[in-house]
Design an enzyme around this catalytic site. Sequence first.
Site, short mmCIF file in Angstrom:
data_model
loop_
_atom_site.label_atom_id
_atom_site.label_comp_id
_atom_site.label_asym_id
_atom_site.label_seq_id
_atom_site.Cartn_x
_atom_site.Cartn_y
_atom_site.Cartn_z
N TYR A 142 0.86 -1.19 0.00
CA TYR A 142 0.00 0.00 0.00
C TYR A 142 0.89 1.23 0.00
O TYR A 142 1.87 1.30 0.75
CB TYR A 142 -0.89 0.00 1.25
CG TYR A 142 -1.76 1.23 1.38
CD1 TYR A 142 -2.83 1.45 0.51
CD2 TYR A 142 -1.52 2.17 2.38
CE1 TYR A 142 -3.63 2.58 0.64
CE2 TYR A 142 -2.34 3.30 2.52
CZ TYR A 142 -3.39 3.50 1.65
OH TYR A 142 -4.19 4.60 1.78
N ASP A 237 9.27 2.67 0.17
CA ASP A 237 8.22 3.35 0.93
C ASP A 237 8.32 2.86 2.38
O ASP A 237 7.87 1.77 2.71
CB ASP A 237 6.85 3.03 0.32
CG ASP A 237 5.72 3.77 1.03
OD1 ASP A 237 6.00 4.41 2.08
OD2 ASP A 237 4.56 3.69 0.57
N LYS A 265 3.92 8.55 9.22
CA LYS A 265 3.65 7.91 10.52
C LYS A 265 4.62 8.37 11.63
O LYS A 265 4.49 9.47 12.10
CB LYS A 265 3.56 6.39 10.35
CG LYS A 265 2.44 6.04 9.33
CD LYS A 265 1.93 4.63 9.36
CE LYS A 265 0.66 4.54 8.53
NZ LYS A 265 0.80 3.93 7.22
C1 PLP Z 1 0.26 4.58 5.87
C2 PLP Z 1 1.03 4.38 4.62
C3 PLP Z 1 0.95 5.28 3.55
C4 PLP Z 1 -0.03 6.40 3.52
O1 PLP Z 1 0.22 7.33 4.52
P1 PLP Z 1 -0.97 8.34 4.98
O2 PLP Z 1 -0.31 9.21 5.99
O3 PLP Z 1 -2.05 7.48 5.51
O4 PLP Z 1 -1.36 9.08 3.76
C5 PLP Z 1 1.77 5.08 2.46
N1 PLP Z 1 2.64 4.06 2.43
C6 PLP Z 1 2.76 3.19 3.45
C7 PLP Z 1 3.78 2.11 3.36
C8 PLP Z 1 1.96 3.32 4.56
O5 PLP Z 1 2.07 2.43 5.56
#
Ligand code: PLP
Length: 423
Positions: A142, A237, A265
């Site tokens: 994601y 990511d 995060k």
């Molecule tokens: C949570 C997450 C996102 C999105 O971040 P948001 O702050 O919710 O927009 C993107 N990539 C990864 C790997 C994530 O865990």
Amino acid sequence: MSKQTELFERSKQLVPGGVHSPVRSFKGLPITPRFVKEASGAYFQDVEGKDYIDFCMSFGPLILGHKNTEVEKDLIEALGRGWSYGACEPYSLELAEFLIENLSHVEQLRFVNSGTEAVMTALRLARGATGRNKIIKFDGCYHGHVDSMLIKAGSGLAGEAEASSAGVPEGVAKDTLILDLGDKEGVIQCFKDHPGEIAAIIIEPLPANNGLLVQTIEFLTFLREITAEHGSLLIFDEVISGFRVAFGGMCEVTGIVPDITTYGKIIGGGLPVGAIASTNDIMKNLAPLGNVYQAGTLSANPLAMVGGLSTLKKLNEETYHNLEKAGQKLEEIFNEWFVGYNDGEFKDYHMTRYGSLFWILPGGKDIHRVGEIPLNLAGRFNKLFPLLLEKGIYLSPNAYEVGFLSQAHNDFVLEDLKKRLWS
Ligand SMILES: *Cc1c(COP(=O)(O)O)cnc(C)c1O
């Protein structure tokens, strides 16, 4: 009607599904969402006064637990200086210096307001820097709700994809190629089928948004090598894994240096912060230096910068050591409970774990790609989750979401967990 059901009904009148992010709606679960009144340490209390051990922790940012008293103090002090300037200030400078000093693979970074925004910018930057359009992503990773990342596998050639959300134009979806995690042959084939067209491969180096699908270092190294060979960029990511599995995230754990890293995060400690990090050479493509545009009214918000720095400064080797120890204990407690509780209703379950990230699933083994996820996962979870909730144990409210430990999940809390589980 309970107070929370009443609040949820009111909310549904005003907000689609009653929530501002879909997973909060308890969709598929036979109960209404809890409304959190307040939180502290490893616990939160709902508006009806019941308390829960929280294993969702805002989906990851709260590595120190809720309302860490020192972070709270720094935030209160920052509030006294005002909370948004739209101008240069020393607080983002301090956070940037701290990060660049402590992340050996980063030369420059830019702050944004969310993980999604970080990924969106990373993709644009990769395309701008390479002059190419196509991105390879992996099924089960994601990357936020960026149009070009809301993609599922199509039927046909290796990597062929279609939108997984309404509202994503075909023209956008067609530049994303999608493959199974671990599929080296597929990656090789994509580079053959699209010579000179692939701007980047993006991956969660520790996929933790569709279960916990740990990858081998060998596969990640392969991605590093093949992107370098073809003049494409590798994007890690690390929005979940950054500062969670080690301060330097999976870059530190694996020793692999991607071209661009995205953060979110934990970087804001529970305040809205994201970041794109890379080399001087790649980052110089971003406006105002370069022609890849990117901006933000609230970017590097001074309050959020202080929350991030205050949180990150408290992370050290001992933190990660303690989180691992707590993780081992958690795993033991749950695995024992799965076997013994209520005539073994969940005895086929086990916990898979990577440091302070965990996931529970039926079946006795750890799995590594989407195709291996048990089909009955959600149905079973819809029985398990309400049972635990009743006992005052709050998991992330979806079968595919991982759970999180924080520094506040200490021996006392884990003993309390044991009592609650067996109650
Ligand atoms: C949570 C997450 C996102 C999105 O971040 P948001 O702050 O919710 O927009 C993107 N990539 C990864 C790997 C994530 O865990």
